[in-house]
Design a protein around this motif. Structure first.
Motif, PDB file in Angstrom:
ATOM      1  N   ARG A  90       0.207   5.854  -3.902  1.00 15.80           N
ATOM      2  CA  ARG A  90      -0.980   5.783  -3.034  1.00 15.80           C
ATOM      3  C   ARG A  90      -2.078   4.785  -3.569  1.00 15.80           C
ATOM      4  N   GLU A 106      -3.522   6.856   9.962  1.00 15.35           N
ATOM      5  CA  GLU A 106      -2.089   6.733   9.966  1.00 15.35           C
ATOM      6  C   GLU A 106      -1.901   5.189  10.169  1.00 15.35           C
ATOM      7  N   PHE A 164      -8.088   5.759   4.284  1.00 12.52           N
ATOM      8  CA  PHE A 164      -6.636   5.702   3.640  1.00 12.52           C
ATOM      9  C   PHE A 164      -6.652   6.586   2.584  1.00 12.52           C
ATOM     10  N   SER A 176       2.273   1.376   3.830  1.00 13.16           N
ATOM     11  CA  SER A 176       3.910   1.952   3.676  1.00 13.16           C
ATOM     12  C   SER A 176       3.797   2.233   1.939  1.00 13.16           C
ATOM     13  N   PRO A 177       3.153   3.493   1.535  1.00 14.28           N
ATOM     14  CA  PRO A 177       3.129   3.715   0.043  1.00 14.28           C
ATOM     15  C   PRO A 177       4.375   4.007  -0.570  1.00 14.28           C
ATOM     16  N   THR A 190      -1.847   3.864   6.656  1.00  7.28           N
ATOM     17  CA  THR A 190      -0.618   4.206   5.945  1.00  7.28           C
ATOM     18  C   THR A 190       0.660   3.534   6.141  1.00  7.28           C
ATOM     19  N   ASP A 191       0.762   3.264   7.779  1.00 11.41           N
ATOM     20  CA  ASP A 191       1.772   2.559   8.165  1.00 11.41           C
ATOM     21  C   ASP A 191       1.995   1.169   7.665  1.00 11.41           C
TER      22      ASP A 191
END
Lengths: 187, 432
Positions: free
Chosen positions: A28, B16, A136, B23-24, B19-20
């Motif tokens: 993360r 979201e 995020f 892409s962790p 995150t996309d």
């Protein structure tokens, strides 16, 4: 063993405990660093610097329950510090392989992710970091402000203006008046 | 879908989308990273200033109980009332020690949980603040009319929900009132020379503290000190002698090179912010600034990463000259000044032993150990504080609960006291 125990043990020099902590959060933080820096190599440097600093200074962390917020702050500041040091460095644009894209209903989004990425990139790094930290990493605005070392009012204002600028860029607000804000440092 | 709907949905979807985009995934450099950290030594716990808060240094503030000659005053008042009033005023003023500098030794305040006073080093102890509350770090206002101490008012000690309130009471512990709001980590505080207020650094030290002012005489909402730099965070505020019109503190703020630390001075109302050093320090620099009572010097502690040692610096405020006054081969830090501003008392330490040490601030003389060296016990640190007359150093070891009184000119083991608190927080100052 819960995270608090791991943090306490790592703070007492247990590197195995620290490794467990790292493996739990590095994905993360690496992603956050790539979002802020738009450069995988710089992101790698920033995350490595952050974890080395975290390991070195962990014995000084007063409250183990604040570990997440603490490591977020260190990482974000490490990103911004690196960016300032290497402002003139040419940015290497990372192309995420399509196989790495999580399967999801991308088409359901109101905007294209490339558009968002472009809009994000056009923000000043400090402002971009705020968007990343809040949206995020999920830090509440007061903690995001603390992580970036800015007053709460400044954070709220910057967040509002950053989103307005992104909406404008994405043409979600065609009638909006132009938003004045610092432009991103592309290179 | 309207523009408004799309805009709102964008906000909902943004986490979201991010995150996309990002892409962790666990990066391929984790093993390298862990090898790097494994090869990096951790900073020893005792080198963190946040974990080393010598309450003796906090609470070295002056105290005075005026002894009013009532019989004489009444007699004189029968003859000339106005003159009697004048004598009271003049007499009281003459008994008050100056807010900075040497004074006569008085009572000692100590306790962690309950607050006790001891009339003198050899006298009797008495409980002044007891009960179910957790009270600690007691000291007096400069005029001796109020006892100040900290009270745990919410959460458990050391937890993130811990809240601590600054309290004021009569010297006998009666009429205790809160003079501050419940505070997060009020790590350092100092009293204004006129005893009207306390300046407190408060807030989670990991995220930056602010300076607030609590009114002692008429408690009310605390005032935030606005120095005109919204990025500034504060620690270790101390009133600068001999006038006390300025606060000296360690500040951390934004610079063109990123966030950096330095020493600053500012008026109590927030005006006149001025740097005392370059603002070029990192997290472990310019720590524990302590001004001399005469206002000529500020000492501070800086971590020397190359030598892996803490160093004590002395900064001359008039000239800006800055020099290291600690032993270059030893880990030394956290110095405070003697009342006459000539000596400093500080800690010499390793991973195994702690030793209180005294040395002249001008470097023209040997370093003298005060008391024996003590074994390091986690989160418990010995403290050394000058007596108000500057002739002795009181050495406290909370782990062994040993208290010693050591002559500053002789050094050595000194006198082992037949009572010990291990956590003496204040020594009363009386008029010379």
């Amino acid at each position: 063993m819960d995270q608090r125990d791991l943090v306490e043990r790592a703070g007492q020099g247990d590197h195995d405990a620290f490794a467990v902590l790292v493996r739990g959060i590095v994905a993360r933080l690496d992603a956050a660093a790539r979002l802020i820096l738009h450069d995988p190599e710089l992101a790698r440097d920033a995350v490595q610097e952050a974890f080395v600093k975290a390991w070195r200074d962990l014995p000084g962390l007063r409250d183990p329950d604040r570990f997440d917020a603490w490591i977020h702050r260190i990482t974000v500041r490490s990103c911004l510090e690196l960016l300032r040091r290497r402002r003139r460095r040419v940015i290497e644009v990372e192309l995420t392989p399509s196989a790495d894209v999580p399967v999801g209903d991308i088409g359901a989004f109101v905007v294209d992710r490339d558009q968002v990425e472009r809009a994000l990139r056009r923000l000043d790094p400090d402002w971009r970091a705020l968007v990343v930290v809040h949206y995020f990493l999920g830090l509440p605005v007061p903690e995001a402000a603390a992580a970036l070392g800015i007053p709460l009012g400044t954070a709220k204002s910057r967040l509002h203006r950053s989103l307005a600028a992104m909406r404008l860029e994405l043409q979600l607000e065609p009638g909006s008046e132009a938003v004045e804000l610092p432009r991103g440092q592309i290179a | 879908m309207s523009a408004f709907d799309r805009s709102e949905r964008f906000l909902v979807e943004l986490p979201e989308i991010l995150t996309d985009i990002a892409s962790p995934r666990v990066p391929d450099y984790v093993d390298d990273l862990l090898a790097q950290t494994a090869a990096t030594p951790q900073r020893p716990r005792w080198t963190f200033i946040e974990r080393w808060l010598p309450m003796g240094a906090i609470a070295r503030r002056p105290l005075f109980f005026p002894t009013v000659p009532w019989r004489t005053i009444v007699t004189v008042a029968l003859l000339i009332a106005l003159l009697a009033v004048a004598l009271i005023v003049v007499g009281s003023q003459s008994k008050v020690p100056p807010p900075f500098g040497p004074a006569r030794n008085g009572a000692l305040a100590f306790g962690d949980g309950d607050v006790y006073l001891r009339d003198s080093v050899t006298g009797e102890s008495r409980l002044v603040v007891g009960g179910a509350t957790h009270d600690f770090a007691a000291t007096f206002t400069r005029d001796g009319k109020r006892l100040l101490f900290l009270r745990l008012t919410d959460g458990s000690s050391g937890s993130s929900d811990e809240r601590i309130t600054l309290m004021a009471a009569n010297p006998d512990g009666s009429n205790a009132v809160a003079v501050s709001e419940p505070l997060v980590a009020p790590d350092w505080w100092d009293i204004t020379p006129d005893d009207s207020a306390v300046v407190v650094a408060t807030g989670d030290p990991s995220f930056g503290q602010v300076l607030k002012v609590a009114n002692i005489r008429t408690p009310g909402p605390m005032r935030l000190i606005d120095v005109g730099d919204p990025a500034m965070t504060f620690s270790f505020p101390n009133l600068l002698g001999p006038t006390g019109t300025e606060i000296v503190f360690r500040g951390n703020t934004r610079t063109s090179a990123g966030r950096r630390s330095g020493l600053f001075a500012v008026h109590v109302d927030g005006s006149g912010l001025r740097p005392l050093t370059p603002t070029d320090g990192l997290d472990n620099d310019y720590l524990f600034p302590q001004p001399s009572p005469d206002g000529q010097f500020v000492t501070y502690t800086t971590w020397d990463g190359g030598a892996e040692l803490n160093r004590i610096h002395a900064l001359a405020l008039q000239t800006g000259a800055d020099r290291i006054v600690s032993d270059p081969t030893r880990n030394q830090g956290f110095a405070t000044f003697s009342p006459d501003s000539q000596l400093i008392v500080f800690n010499t330490y390793s991973s195994e032993r702690n030793q209180i040490t005294v040395a002249p601030v001008n470097g023209r003389g040997p370093q003298l150990p005060m008391g024996p060296s003590y074994r390091v016990v986690q989160d418990q640190y010995i403290t050394g504080s000058f007596s108000p007359d500057g002739k002795s150093v009181l050495v406290n070891d909370p782990a062994s609960k040993e208290t010693r009184l050591v002559d500053v000119t002789m050094g050595g083991d000194g006198q082992l006291l037949d009572w010990s608190a291990g956590n003496i927080s204040g020594w009363q100052r009386l008029a010379p």
